[in-house]
Design an enzyme around this catalytic site. Sequence first.
Site, PDB file in Angstrom:
ATOM      1  N   ARG A   1       6.242 -21.033  -6.542  1.00 20.21           N
ATOM      2  CA  ARG A   1       6.320 -19.808  -7.353  1.00 20.21           C
ATOM      3  C   ARG A   1       4.917 -19.467  -7.869  1.00 20.21           C
ATOM      4  NH1 ARG A   1       7.410 -20.436 -12.398  1.00 20.21           N
ATOM      5  NH2 ARG A   1       9.203 -21.806 -12.112  1.00 20.21           N
TER       6      ARG A   1
ATOM      7  N   TYR B   1       8.115   8.443  -7.051  1.00 17.92           N
ATOM      8  CA  TYR B   1       9.258   7.749  -6.452  1.00 17.92           C
ATOM      9  C   TYR B   1      10.376   7.596  -7.500  1.00 17.92           C
ATOM     10  CZ  TYR B   1      12.051   3.907  -4.653  1.00 17.92           C
ATOM     11  OH  TYR B   1      13.097   3.124  -4.264  1.00 17.92           O
TER      12      TYR B   1
ATOM     13  N   ASP C   1      -0.399   4.414  -7.267  1.00 17.00           N
ATOM     14  CA  ASP C   1       0.520   3.964  -6.229  1.00 17.00           C
ATOM     15  C   ASP C   1      -0.006   4.545  -4.912  1.00 17.00           C
ATOM     16  OD1 ASP C   1       2.610   3.675  -4.401  1.00 17.00           O
ATOM     17  OD2 ASP C   1       4.146   3.806  -5.967  1.00 17.00           O
TER      18      ASP C   1
ATOM     19  N   LYS D   1       6.374  -0.599   3.198  1.00 13.65           N
ATOM     20  CA  LYS D   1       6.123   0.627   3.945  1.00 13.65           C
ATOM     21  C   LYS D   1       5.024   0.406   4.991  1.00 13.65           C
ATOM     22  CE  LYS D   1       9.366   2.043   1.357  1.00 13.65           C
ATOM     23  NZ  LYS D   1       9.264   1.847  -0.027  1.00 13.65           N
TER      24      LYS D   1
HETATM   25  N1  PLP Z   1       6.359   3.331  -4.556  1.00 13.36           N
HETATM   26  C1  PLP Z   1       6.674   4.247  -3.627  1.00 13.36           C
HETATM   27  C2  PLP Z   1       5.791   5.450  -3.429  1.00 13.36           C
HETATM   28  C3  PLP Z   1       7.827   4.086  -2.857  1.00 13.36           C
HETATM   29  O1  PLP Z   1       8.141   5.021  -1.934  1.00 13.36           O
HETATM   30  C4  PLP Z   1       8.659   2.953  -3.082  1.00 13.36           C
HETATM   31  C5  PLP Z   1       9.898   2.752  -2.312  1.00 13.36           C
HETATM   32  O2  PLP Z   1      10.360   3.611  -1.602  1.00 13.36           O
HETATM   33  C6  PLP Z   1       8.294   2.028  -4.072  1.00 13.36           C
HETATM   34  C7  PLP Z   1       7.127   2.240  -4.767  1.00 13.36           C
HETATM   35  C8  PLP Z   1       9.132   0.822  -4.338  1.00 13.36           C
HETATM   36  O3  PLP Z   1       8.963  -0.152  -3.367  1.00 13.36           O
HETATM   37  P1  PLP Z   1      10.069  -1.225  -2.916  1.00 13.36           P
HETATM   38  O4  PLP Z   1      11.197  -0.479  -2.301  1.00 13.36           O
HETATM   39  O5  PLP Z   1       9.322  -2.103  -1.971  1.00 13.36           O
HETATM   40  O6  PLP Z   1      10.492  -1.954  -4.156  1.00 13.36           O
END
Ligand code: PLP
Length: 378
Positions: free
Chosen positions: A46, A98, A170, A195
């Site tokens: 961990r 998101y 992000d 992604k």
């Molecule tokens: N940030 C963006 C722009 C996203 O599109 C997503 C998920 O679709 C996330 C964060 C969250 O990521 P995760 O699904 O890996 O938890």
Amino acid sequence: MKFATKAIHAGQEPDDSTGAIMTPIFQTSTYVQAGLGENKGFEYSRTSNPTRTALEACIAAIENGKYGLAFASGMAAESAILSLLSSGDHIVSCDDLYGGTYRLFERVMRRYGVEASYVPVGNLVAYEQAIRPNTKMIWLETPTNPLLGLVDIQAIAEIAHRRNLLVVVDNTFASPYFQQPLKLGADIVVHSTTKYINGHSDVIGGALVLNNEEVYQAIKFYQNAAGSVPSPFDSWLTLRGIKTLAVRMRQHEENARTVAKFLAEHPRVERVYYPGLPSHPDHELAKRQMSGFGGMVSFQFKGTHADVAQLVRRFKVFALAESLGGVESLVCHPASMTHGSIPQEIREARGLTDTLLRLSVGIEDIEDIIGDLEQVLR
Ligand code: PLP
């Protein structure tokens, strides 16, 4: 080293004991210690694991940052950033983001006494005006999900740093191949590695990259204390995915440009959102702060919600699914899927209507991608 070379080699040395060129999957929870306090740098997985350490070093290198941290999901990475805040603190965030991030702010952080204000994505004055004495962070997504709006990272960093605020970006949509926010003044870059970074739709993961040692230590402490770390196998799959990030991103973009142009000229399409189109309001900013425009294209269909519900059943190459950034093309209906957790009136006020579709343009042959869109829109 340049990007593609780092993506293939950074953090990865041939294995000491065997010479294996690929970082092994260290599928172990613990490590034998020679004596009290005598270990080889690893005590418990961990806290740290060699496969994860290689991934963290590689992601830091491709984002041009000093420190990388990997998490079990993008949301776990976001939660780790938010662990820097205390009750009474305030976040200024862009308003197109998101849905899961919005949910985390509104349904989790708010209960802990942390409040978020939302400002129109590109309105620099609005960010400045939203700052309060208790603001600690400016949270940006650029390009945004799903409307592909842009924020001027450098301008926001100047506003934030005059007041000692952290800037979080992000960078999931652009990927480090097309945008490197730390170079533009951001303090923390967050990714859903699920992604583009992993790129093969077979891992849920997240990562942070940053340069400030104090902030890094605080988040690393939380990573171990709260424990949402990726497994050695997921770390390995993600490392493997990163090796082809440069070539994948180039192909995603080439295909997305063709798709955006095709949609922009189609009579059944009301509006196309793609920063690579000269008609995009932030096209000039995109050219300045990104080195390419990415693989995501959204569009408004000229018709009703019922038409859209019919239309999504007809795709043959695109699959109707949440997520993005994999090699295969996906279509998503943000209002009912990825952004369903945002209340309808707020969604619609932000332009996220029932006739909006978001495409994650894959790297299949472009003739097949356009052919599919053509037959569906017909
Ligand atoms: N940030 C963006 C722009 C996203 O599109 C997503 C998920 O679709 C996330 C964060 C969250 O990521 P995760 O699904 O890996 O938890």
